[in-house]
Design an enzyme around this catalytic site. Sequence first.
Site, PDB file in Angstrom:
ATOM      1  N   GLU A   1     -16.861  -0.085   9.391  1.00  0.00           N
ATOM      2  CA  GLU A   1     -15.441   0.107   9.087  1.00  0.00           C
ATOM      3  C   GLU A   1     -14.568   0.144  10.325  1.00  0.00           C
ATOM      4  OE1 GLU A   1     -14.890   2.672   5.045  1.00  0.00           O
ATOM      5  OE2 GLU A   1     -15.817   3.729   6.719  1.00  0.00           O
TER       6      GLU A   1
ATOM      7  N   ASN B   1       3.363  -1.527  -5.438  1.00  0.00           N
ATOM      8  CA  ASN B   1       1.931  -1.355  -5.193  1.00  0.00           C
ATOM      9  C   ASN B   1       1.189  -1.784  -6.446  1.00  0.00           C
ATOM     10  OD1 ASN B   1       2.379  -0.309  -2.691  1.00  0.00           O
ATOM     11  ND2 ASN B   1       1.880   1.800  -3.212  1.00  0.00           N
ATOM     12  N   GLY B   2       0.123  -2.555  -6.294  1.00  0.00           N
ATOM     13  CA  GLY B   2      -0.649  -2.997  -7.446  1.00  0.00           C
ATOM     14  C   GLY B   2      -0.745  -4.506  -7.502  1.00  0.00           C
TER      15      GLY B   2
ATOM     16  N   LYS C   1     -19.748   3.581   8.235  1.00  0.00           N
ATOM     17  CA  LYS C   1     -18.781   4.085   9.209  1.00  0.00           C
ATOM     18  C   LYS C   1     -18.679   3.139  10.405  1.00  0.00           C
ATOM     19  CE  LYS C   1     -16.912   7.038   7.201  1.00  0.00           C
ATOM     20  NZ  LYS C   1     -17.306   6.336   6.057  1.00  0.00           N
TER      21      LYS C   1
ATOM     22  N   HIS D   1     -40.210  -5.052   4.361  1.00  0.00           N
ATOM     23  CA  HIS D   1     -40.071  -6.077   3.326  1.00  0.00           C
ATOM     24  C   HIS D   1     -38.914  -7.026   3.628  1.00  0.00           C
ATOM     25  CE1 HIS D   1     -43.129  -4.242   0.862  1.00  0.00           C
ATOM     26  NE2 HIS D   1     -42.519  -3.067   0.971  1.00  0.00           N
TER      27      HIS D   1
ATOM     28  N   ARG E   1      -2.719   4.668   5.510  1.00  0.00           N
ATOM     29  CA  ARG E   1      -3.275   4.028   4.321  1.00  0.00           C
ATOM     30  C   ARG E   1      -3.700   2.589   4.602  1.00  0.00           C
ATOM     31  NH1 ARG E   1      -1.482   6.621  -0.608  1.00  0.00           N
ATOM     32  NH2 ARG E   1      -1.381   4.605  -1.640  1.00  0.00           N
TER      33      ARG E   1
ATOM     34  N   GLU F   1     -24.317   5.539   4.686  1.00  0.00           N
ATOM     35  CA  GLU F   1     -23.003   6.032   5.115  1.00  0.00           C
ATOM     36  C   GLU F   1     -22.802   5.827   6.614  1.00  0.00           C
ATOM     37  OE1 GLU F   1     -19.243   7.953   5.210  1.00  0.00           O
ATOM     38  OE2 GLU F   1     -20.374   6.783   3.738  1.00  0.00           O
TER      39      GLU F   1
ATOM     40  N   LYS G   1      -6.555   3.013   2.709  1.00  0.00           N
ATOM     41  CA  LYS G   1      -7.105   4.335   2.418  1.00  0.00           C
ATOM     42  C   LYS G   1      -7.320   4.538   0.927  1.00  0.00           C
ATOM     43  CE  LYS G   1      -8.411   8.511   3.441  1.00  0.00           C
ATOM     44  NZ  LYS G   1      -9.712   8.726   4.074  1.00  0.00           N
TER      45      LYS G   1
ATOM     46  N   TRP H   1      -0.283  -4.064   2.129  1.00  0.00           N
ATOM     47  CA  TRP H   1      -1.650  -4.500   2.376  1.00  0.00           C
ATOM     48  C   TRP H   1      -1.841  -5.735   1.527  1.00  0.00           C
ATOM     49  CZ3 TRP H   1      -6.201  -4.886  -0.616  1.00  0.00           C
ATOM     50  CH2 TRP H   1      -7.393  -4.971   0.107  1.00  0.00           C
TER      51      TRP H   1
ATOM     52  N   CYS I   1       0.799  -1.182   0.000  1.00  0.00           N
ATOM     53  CA  CYS I   1       0.000   0.000   0.000  1.00  0.00           C
ATOM     54  C   CYS I   1       0.858   1.270   0.000  1.00  0.00           C
ATOM     55  CB  CYS I   1      -0.913  -0.054   1.208  1.00  0.00           C
ATOM     56  SG  CYS I   1      -2.142   1.188   1.274  1.00  0.00           S
TER      57      CYS I   1
END
Length: 608
Positions: A488, A100-101, A485, A504, A27, A481, A603, A74, A2
Amino acid sequence: MCGIVGYIGKRNVVPILIAGLKRLEYRGYDSAGVAVIEDDRLQVVKEAGKISKLEETINQADYVSTIGIGHTRWATHGEPTRLNAHPHTDGPENIAIIHNGIIENYNVLKSMLENKGHQFSSDTDTEIVAHLIDEFYQGDFEEAFRRALGELTGAYGFAVISKYEPDKIYVARQGSPLVVGVGDGENFLASDVSAIISHTRNVFYLNDGEMAVLSREGIETKTSTNEVVNKKVEKITYDIQAIEKSGYPHYMLKEIFEQPNTIRDAFRGRILIGDGKVKLGGLTEVKEKLADAHKIIIIACGTSWHAALIGEHLIEEYCRIPVEVEYASEFRYRNPILSKEDIVIVISQSGETADTLAAMKEGKEKGALPLGIVNSVGSTIARESIAGVYIHAGPEIGVASTKAFTSQVTVLFLIMLMIARKKTMSVVTGQQLLTELIDLPAKVQTILAQSHVVEEVAEIYKDKKNFLYLGRGINFPVALEGALKLKEISYIHAEGYPAAEMKHGPIALIDEDMPVVFIATKDQIYDKVISNLEEVRARRGKIIAIASQGDKKIAELADHIIYIPQTCQALVPILAAIPLQLLAYYIAIKRGCDVDQPRNLAKSVTVE
């Protein structure tokens, strides 16, 4: 991925690398490592876990070097272990690489290299690249590096050092951000400018398909096909204090409390109150096309996707233009129907989100006009979109986005008003809406001043295992949202639903042990929300209501009420989001969670 940091110069590299890696902790990562060249020997130190563990190990080694690279990982390929941590080396340990990737064809390359006698010690795709460079090396390291790049499919940001050329760092970018810092007799590299801003403010960003060679004498930049590229050096203007905690216990809390200022910064200099208009310089050349659009498609991921849903409500309500909101990760794989009369707006805090960037390119290829809403100046989306708007939220360090979300919604409100005034909105309505926007930062401050009320609610519900968040209309995305939060940072299961959809299915979950958070502000469907609230109350659910200041009726129904000031309906989502951010924060810290670096999250997600 990361985090990447590198240095070549005259100073001892180890403290620079460790400090840079600490700047990149926000991150998200699970292991870390560094590689330096000391007395023509390649030295690699890496550890699973926190950077503090790596720092302890490398301090014991007492390396003295003026060139090195460092990485926070990461995990993508392979578990978060020391062997899988970066940097990785080739077999003879002449080459060290950080990455990274994701290399998508690494299995094919690995089989080819194994047939040639190469042996591997990790489960990663990155190690294959070090071996590939070694396989191609025949006395010209740059040529070997370039040949290796030509064999790769996928996304990467690479930094490589080698015993073959102990006074150079090679870097390359394809889909994963890299920034080069320019110094005097020293040069830097990083995946994020925050890692190097304490050393230099002069930087340039690599584009896809570009590579650079850093030495003490200077920097050469080329394409991966060996064409010289002249890069323009930019100056970073934000203050170092922007990436410090400034006395707050966590970055997340600091960023929540920064929102009166960041919301104001999002509209500062963009309002023409006398005309009831908005001036967005980044959209000046395309505002006619926006007003005449047949359809607007807003594309994003995570929190930015929730902001996009609010934008959909705003633009359809006031501009009468059809809007679709798409997950970036799905958009490019479903052959979307687009035309040159359509507008694609992508939203990304980092401006580097891989899925969002790919979706923007897909929209562009199909003829739509690609626009960007980003926070990070100089990011890939900012550079590759035709036009766009910066949200000016400043560096957001907490992994769980807060101030960027409210700034994104603010910018979407401005875009809506710009289009609406171009079409049918009157001067008076424009003035009224802008007056409400100007008053918004003070109202946010009022909510923050009552944070102790939210903390008291958090203390009561911190040990619950499930939450339900409900809202209707423009407040439904706020429910999504709020639930995100909580998930997370506290690791509590939470779901957001349209309040009317509860019956429902989700109503089956409600009992005396289920906290239900309602966004129940006064609007044209207030009575409908109250009916939904009654349904929860009848089943003994515990009700936490976000309500409009002065609403006495809600007190008869809810177990807990968090009041927010009244504003126009279009801006309620910004105010309603603030107590939900605080609720998630206080629950998480009371559960002992790491709110700034929640587990498994990063991040800036630069892989698919």
